[in-house]
Write a protein that holds these residues in place. Structure first.
Motif, mmCIF file in Angstrom:
data_model
loop_
_atom_site.group_PDB
_atom_site.id
_atom_site.type_symbol
_atom_site.label_atom_id
_atom_site.label_comp_id
_atom_site.label_asym_id
_atom_site.label_seq_id
_atom_site.Cartn_x
_atom_site.Cartn_y
_atom_site.Cartn_z
ATOM 1 N N MET A 39 -28.537 -25.440 -21.383
ATOM 2 C CA MET A 39 -28.817 -27.023 -21.441
ATOM 3 C C MET A 39 -30.453 -26.569 -20.937
ATOM 4 S SD MET A 39 -27.583 -30.191 -19.865
ATOM 5 C CE MET A 39 -25.949 -30.166 -20.400
ATOM 6 N N THR A 40 -31.323 -27.280 -21.233
ATOM 7 C CA THR A 40 -32.880 -27.174 -20.812
ATOM 8 C C THR A 40 -32.844 -28.073 -19.553
ATOM 9 O OG1 THR A 40 -33.440 -29.031 -22.083
ATOM 10 C CG2 THR A 40 -33.931 -26.722 -23.167
ATOM 11 N N THR A 41 -33.867 -27.851 -18.901
ATOM 12 C CA THR A 41 -34.100 -28.578 -17.602
ATOM 13 C C THR A 41 -34.444 -29.824 -17.825
ATOM 14 O OG1 THR A 41 -35.261 -26.646 -16.708
ATOM 15 C CG2 THR A 41 -35.792 -28.647 -15.491
ATOM 16 N N GLY A 42 -34.961 -30.409 -18.824
ATOM 17 C CA GLY A 42 -35.047 -31.804 -19.194
ATOM 18 C C GLY A 42 -33.736 -32.674 -19.353
ATOM 19 N N TRP A 43 -32.692 -31.829 -20.186
ATOM 20 C CA TRP A 43 -31.341 -32.657 -20.388
ATOM 21 C C TRP A 43 -30.700 -32.608 -19.022
ATOM 22 C CZ3 TRP A 43 -31.025 -35.457 -24.221
ATOM 23 C CH2 TRP A 43 -31.853 -35.036 -25.329
ATOM 24 N N ARG A 44 -30.839 -31.401 -18.218
ATOM 25 C CA ARG A 44 -30.012 -31.328 -17.036
ATOM 26 C C ARG A 44 -30.742 -32.570 -16.102
ATOM 27 N NH1 ARG A 44 -30.405 -25.214 -15.585
ATOM 28 N NH2 ARG A 44 -31.229 -25.458 -17.480
ATOM 29 N N THR A 45 -32.067 -32.805 -16.060
ATOM 30 C CA THR A 45 -32.821 -33.764 -15.214
ATOM 31 C C THR A 45 -32.096 -35.185 -15.602
ATOM 32 O OG1 THR A 45 -34.706 -32.476 -15.070
ATOM 33 C CG2 THR A 45 -34.705 -34.699 -14.613
ATOM 34 N N ILE A 46 -31.780 -35.308 -16.963
ATOM 35 C CA ILE A 46 -31.292 -36.623 -17.198
ATOM 36 C C ILE A 46 -29.851 -36.790 -16.827
ATOM 37 C CG2 ILE A 46 -30.889 -38.023 -19.317
ATOM 38 C CD1 ILE A 46 -33.199 -36.705 -20.764
ATOM 39 N N LYS A 47 -29.067 -35.768 -16.913
ATOM 40 C CA LYS A 47 -27.839 -35.792 -16.533
ATOM 41 C C LYS A 47 -27.722 -36.132 -15.012
ATOM 42 C CE LYS A 47 -24.352 -33.485 -18.683
ATOM 43 N NZ LYS A 47 -23.498 -32.479 -19.011
ATOM 44 N N THR A 48 -28.664 -35.456 -14.325
ATOM 45 C CA THR A 48 -28.548 -35.682 -12.778
ATOM 46 C C THR A 48 -29.043 -37.081 -12.371
ATOM 47 O OG1 THR A 48 -29.170 -33.280 -12.490
ATOM 48 C CG2 THR A 48 -29.716 -34.847 -10.596
ATOM 49 N N ALA A 49 -30.057 -37.646 -13.124
ATOM 50 C CA ALA A 49 -30.490 -39.036 -12.852
ATOM 51 C C ALA A 49 -29.090 -39.837 -13.238
ATOM 52 C CB ALA A 49 -31.677 -39.230 -13.848
ATOM 53 N N VAL A 50 -28.530 -39.632 -14.474
ATOM 54 C CA VAL A 50 -27.402 -40.670 -14.838
ATOM 55 C C VAL A 50 -26.160 -40.527 -13.957
ATOM 56 C CG1 VAL A 50 -25.579 -41.041 -16.532
ATOM 57 C CG2 VAL A 50 -28.003 -40.706 -17.304
ATOM 58 N N ALA A 51 -26.015 -39.332 -13.536
ATOM 59 C CA ALA A 51 -25.092 -39.314 -12.287
ATOM 60 C C ALA A 51 -25.361 -39.826 -10.833
ATOM 61 C CB ALA A 51 -24.593 -37.812 -12.243
ATOM 62 N N GLY A 52 -26.720 -39.810 -10.513
ATOM 63 C CA GLY A 52 -26.975 -40.409 -9.401
ATOM 64 C C GLY A 52 -26.982 -41.721 -9.518
ATOM 65 N N ILE A 53 -27.667 -42.392 -10.504
ATOM 66 C CA ILE A 53 -27.421 -44.096 -10.729
ATOM 67 C C ILE A 53 -25.831 -44.276 -10.926
ATOM 68 C CG2 ILE A 53 -27.819 -45.732 -12.371
ATOM 69 C CD1 ILE A 53 -30.307 -44.277 -13.024
ATOM 70 N N ASP A 54 -24.922 -43.631 -11.473
ATOM 71 C CA ASP A 54 -23.592 -43.999 -11.486
ATOM 72 C C ASP A 54 -22.875 -44.036 -10.278
ATOM 73 O OD1 ASP A 54 -23.586 -44.353 -14.494
ATOM 74 O OD2 ASP A 54 -22.768 -42.329 -14.897
ATOM 75 N N GLY A 55 -23.447 -43.002 -9.304
ATOM 76 C CA GLY A 55 -22.776 -42.822 -8.215
ATOM 77 C C GLY A 55 -23.168 -43.739 -7.001
ATOM 78 N N LEU A 56 -24.461 -44.458 -7.180
ATOM 79 C CA LEU A 56 -24.853 -45.414 -6.395
ATOM 80 C C LEU A 56 -24.174 -46.636 -6.730
ATOM 81 C CD1 LEU A 56 -27.069 -46.500 -4.318
ATOM 82 C CD2 LEU A 56 -28.365 -47.011 -6.339
ATOM 83 N N THR A 57 -23.913 -47.091 -8.170
ATOM 84 C CA THR A 57 -23.460 -48.287 -8.616
ATOM 85 C C THR A 57 -21.846 -48.345 -8.356
ATOM 86 O OG1 THR A 57 -24.722 -48.317 -10.721
ATOM 87 C CG2 THR A 57 -22.742 -49.313 -10.883
ATOM 88 N N GLU A 58 -21.100 -46.731 -8.288
ATOM 89 C CA GLU A 58 -19.770 -46.856 -7.960
ATOM 90 C C GLU A 58 -19.791 -47.299 -6.330
ATOM 91 O OE1 GLU A 58 -16.509 -46.093 -9.199
ATOM 92 O OE2 GLU A 58 -17.385 -46.078 -11.088
ATOM 93 N N LYS A 59 -20.481 -46.582 -5.811
ATOM 94 C CA LYS A 59 -20.315 -46.987 -4.179
ATOM 95 C C LYS A 59 -20.801 -48.502 -3.795
ATOM 96 C CE LYS A 59 -21.638 -42.574 -2.537
ATOM 97 N NZ LYS A 59 -22.635 -41.761 -1.678
ATOM 98 N N ALA A 60 -21.668 -49.083 -4.547
ATOM 99 C CA ALA A 60 -22.150 -50.630 -4.440
ATOM 100 C C ALA A 60 -20.775 -51.366 -4.892
ATOM 101 C CB ALA A 60 -23.336 -51.003 -5.132
ATOM 102 N N GLY A 61 -20.202 -50.985 -6.145
ATOM 103 C CA GLY A 61 -18.977 -51.867 -6.454
ATOM 104 C C GLY A 61 -17.767 -51.754 -5.773
ATOM 105 N N ARG A 62 -17.558 -50.586 -5.085
ATOM 106 C CA ARG A 62 -16.380 -50.276 -4.335
ATOM 107 C C ARG A 62 -16.680 -51.335 -2.757
ATOM 108 N NH1 ARG A 62 -13.161 -45.506 -5.814
ATOM 109 N NH2 ARG A 62 -14.151 -45.089 -7.809
#
Length: 178
Positions: free
Chosen positions: A1-24
């Protein structure tokens, strides 16, 4: 997987993590909402008394839960859809619906709400708006700020949902990954 796709996956995971913490965290306010409403009812009907501040506190808790946790609901797939059609779609079709729905519905509505409410919230902060009711809470400007919190968190989670759909359409992520 290229760096661009990895960066997108990392950003999505980061936002998801923030949303999960806030939701809980915000989920814990449900108990406070129930307790405050219970106390309002108890005071009114058993002691023939009342508290404007307590009634407003219940409203503040409700607004915090509803506006603050909407992005968590989006992440969990709990927002309204025409499920009778959506549930019959395959993963790629769902990704297309999510991608286009985010672009043409979620983003424009959030931006419109943000644009229309910015002056409303700014004016409230400018005068440090308080409750018009005697004995009410002096934090109306904070209550109104939750509208902009809603906009920001929904836009952030919308970005994550959009890019998750792009990853699925590009074959870079399976639905189980997100």
């Amino acid at each position: 997987m290229t760096t661009g796709w990895r960066t997108i996956k990392t950003a999505v995971a980061g936002i998801d993590g923030l949303t999960e913490k806030a939701g809980r965290i915000l989920g814990g306010f449900n108990l406070l909402l129930v307790v405050s409403v219970f106390l309002v009812v108890l005071l009114r009907y058993w002691f023939n008394s009342g508290s404007i501040a307590l009634q407003e506190l219940a409203m503040y808790f409700h607004a915090l839960i509803f506006l603050g946790a909407s992005s968590y609901t989006l992440k969990q797939g709990g927002h309204v859809r025409v499920d009778v059609f959506y549930n019959r779609m395959n993963i790629r079709q769902k990704a297309w619906v999510n991608c286009l729905g985010t672009l043409f519905l979620l983003f424009p509505v959030c931006l419109f709400i943000g644009y229309m409410s910015f002056d409303y919230v700014s004016r409230s902060w400018a005068i440090m708006e308080t409750s018009p009711d005697p004995g009410g809470l002096p934090l109306v400007y904070l209550l109104k700020t939750l509208i902009l919190v809603f906009v920001v968190t929904m836009l952030l989670q919308g970005i994550a949902e959009f890019f998750r759909s792009i990853l699925i359409l590009a074959g870079k992520e399976s639905p189980e990954d997100g």
